[in-house]
Design an enzyme around this catalytic site. Structure first.
Site, PDB file in Angstrom:
ATOM      1  N   VAL A  79      -4.548  16.519  79.488  1.00  0.00           N
ATOM      2  CA  VAL A  79      -5.350  16.243  80.682  1.00  0.00           C
ATOM      3  C   VAL A  79      -5.695  14.761  80.772  1.00  0.00           C
ATOM      4  O   VAL A  79      -5.712  14.180  81.865  1.00  0.00           O
ATOM      5  CB  VAL A  79      -6.628  17.114  80.668  1.00  0.00           C
ATOM      6  CG1 VAL A  79      -7.645  16.610  81.670  1.00  0.00           C
ATOM      7  CG2 VAL A  79      -6.277  18.570  80.949  1.00  0.00           C
ATOM      8  N   GLU A  80      -5.955  14.138  79.638  1.00  0.00           N
ATOM      9  CA  GLU A  80      -6.353  12.731  79.642  1.00  0.00           C
ATOM     10  C   GLU A  80      -5.229  11.818  80.112  1.00  0.00           C
ATOM     11  O   GLU A  80      -5.448  10.900  80.902  1.00  0.00           O
ATOM     12  CB  GLU A  80      -6.795  12.304  78.233  1.00  0.00           C
ATOM     13  CG  GLU A  80      -8.125  12.866  77.778  1.00  0.00           C
ATOM     14  CD  GLU A  80      -9.303  12.187  78.448  1.00  0.00           C
ATOM     15  OE1 GLU A  80      -9.110  11.132  79.081  1.00  0.00           O
ATOM     16  OE2 GLU A  80     -10.422  12.717  78.344  1.00  0.00           O
ATOM     17  N   SER A  81      -4.013  12.026  79.625  1.00  0.00           N
ATOM     18  CA  SER A  81      -2.953  11.037  79.850  1.00  0.00           C
ATOM     19  C   SER A  81      -1.627  11.612  80.316  1.00  0.00           C
ATOM     20  O   SER A  81      -0.675  10.858  80.519  1.00  0.00           O
ATOM     21  CB  SER A  81      -2.695  10.283  78.544  1.00  0.00           C
ATOM     22  OG  SER A  81      -2.154  11.174  77.569  1.00  0.00           O
TER      23      SER A  81
ATOM     24  N   TYR B 100     -13.935  18.627  84.371  1.00  0.00           N
ATOM     25  CA  TYR B 100     -13.107  18.252  83.224  1.00  0.00           C
ATOM     26  C   TYR B 100     -12.709  19.454  82.370  1.00  0.00           C
ATOM     27  O   TYR B 100     -11.524  19.653  82.067  1.00  0.00           O
ATOM     28  CB  TYR B 100     -13.845  17.220  82.382  1.00  0.00           C
ATOM     29  CG  TYR B 100     -13.067  16.696  81.196  1.00  0.00           C
ATOM     30  CD1 TYR B 100     -11.939  15.905  81.372  1.00  0.00           C
ATOM     31  CD2 TYR B 100     -13.481  16.971  79.892  1.00  0.00           C
ATOM     32  CE1 TYR B 100     -11.225  15.400  80.285  1.00  0.00           C
ATOM     33  CE2 TYR B 100     -12.783  16.470  78.805  1.00  0.00           C
ATOM     34  CZ  TYR B 100     -11.663  15.697  79.005  1.00  0.00           C
ATOM     35  OH  TYR B 100     -10.963  15.217  77.932  1.00  0.00           O
TER      36      TYR B 100
END
Length: 362
Positions: free
Chosen positions: A104-106, A205
């Site tokens: 999810v972050e990158s 998130y």
């Protein structure tokens, strides 16, 4: 009567609807958004029996599945990088679900960056990355290295779990910062993530992570059917130690490893620029190239050092980089790279410049 849908949006909608609904292999968006059965994150139950939480989960499922090309890349890249993350989590006795945070972050892109200055697989800022042991400077940025950044992320997540006693809250704190989350818990007198009113990005998130987990654990349910050869192969490399007595071109490392500059950079995305600084470096090289590396490296460095001396130009009064490059018929960027210069820097009489391809006279 409302305004007609713009043509491009109408075409996109119709094209997606056709691919998502007409085929028996791809569920409709309406079906895909339905959550049948419970969901957990790191063994902690996701509370989806309330209207507000279900809406957040459905939103993330719809947004994620709308971008099917992105999910295809997720699945392909996961085959390359998840084994590294999973092994690290296992060694540290941490839940495997944490790997979806990196996704999810990158989107598992080493060079991913954000407007806030976060970089790499786990999207560390400079301050947090350095706090957890990452080297971040003009020569190296270990946020881009899957092994080193995962080690740092594990240390950070351990610390967050120690504070909050919940992996769900630890993930929220990873997104918004532990001090901000602690403040909201104290002010709202509530420590249940699903009952907390948090910044909108943080509210979504955890649901983005849950949506990623749901899709990645059963991709065929959503029409993503892959053959093994469709996936990107897992990382394969050998680690070597390189000692540099001075500034050393990465191209020499590549030659000593019987490979190309690009592959060394791809296997070591933390390396910045074209040189290694003086000191000891752990470098990933292609499998099979570690044997005999030291001997080849020393021989190449001796040749390179001698060659450097034969290609030195001493800067004269009135010289500038543009004029020198033009005089020796070389590209100005090459002159700057050969000498590890800054575009905004200056040169002075007596400075020694290396010109590796020359057609003028010294």
């Amino acid at each position: 009567m409302g305004k007609p849908m713009p043509l491009i949006l109408f075409c996109l909608f119709c094209g997606f609807a056709a691919s998502a609904g007409a085929s028996s292999d791809i569920p409709s968006l309406f079906h895909a958004a339905r959550i049948d059965g419970g969901l957990t994150f790191c063994g902690e139950k996701a509370e989806l029996d309330r209207n507000d939480t279900r809406q957040r989960m459905e939103k993330q499922m719809l947004l994620t599945l709308w971008n099917r090309p992105q999910v295809v890349l997720w699945i392909k890249r996961a085959n390359r990088y998840f084994p590294v993350i999973e092994q690290k989590l296992k060694e540290n006795e941490m839940p495997g679900d944490l790997k979806y945070m990196a996704l999810v972050e990158s989107a598992l892109r080493p060079h991913a960056g954000s407007a806030r200055g976060a970089v790499g697989f786990w999207q560390f800022t400079r301050s947090t990355g350095r706090k957890y042991g990452l080297q971040i400077n003009s020569e190296k940025d270990e946020r881009r290295n899957i092994v080193q950044s995962t080690d740092a992320a594990i240390s950070y997540l351990k610390a967050l779990y120690e504070i909050f006693g919940s992996w769900t809250l630890a993930a929220a704190a990873y997104n918004m910062g532990e001090h901000g989350l602690q403040a909201e818990i104290m002010v709202q007198e509530n420590s249940d993530f699903y009952d907390l009113y948090l910044p909108l990005e943080t509210q979504q998130y955890v649901f983005r992570i849950l949506a990623a987990k749901r899709i990645m654990t059963r991709p065929e349910h959503y029409g993503f059917d892959f053959l093994p050869e469709d996936l990107y192969p897992p990382l394969a490399y050998e680690e070597i130690s390189v000692r540099c007595s001075g500034l050393t071109p990465i191209v020499i490392v590549a030659e000593a490893a019987d490979t190309r500059f690009k592959l060394i950079k791809d296997l070591n995305p933390q390396l910045r620029g074209h040189y290694l600084a003086a000191g000891q470096h752990l470098i990933h090289v292609p499998e099979g190239s570690a044997k005999g590396f030291d001997k080849r490296f020393q021989s190449l460095m001796e040749t390179w050092d001698k060659d450097q001396e034969d290609r030195v130009y001493v800067v004269q009064q009135g010289d500038n980089l543009f004029a020198i490059a033009e005089r020796f018929n070389v590209p100005l960027p090459a002159l700057i790279i050969w000498n590890n210069l800054d575009y905004r820097g200056s040169i002075h009489p007596g400075d020694r410049l290396v010109i590796r391809s020359r057609q003028g006279d010294f």
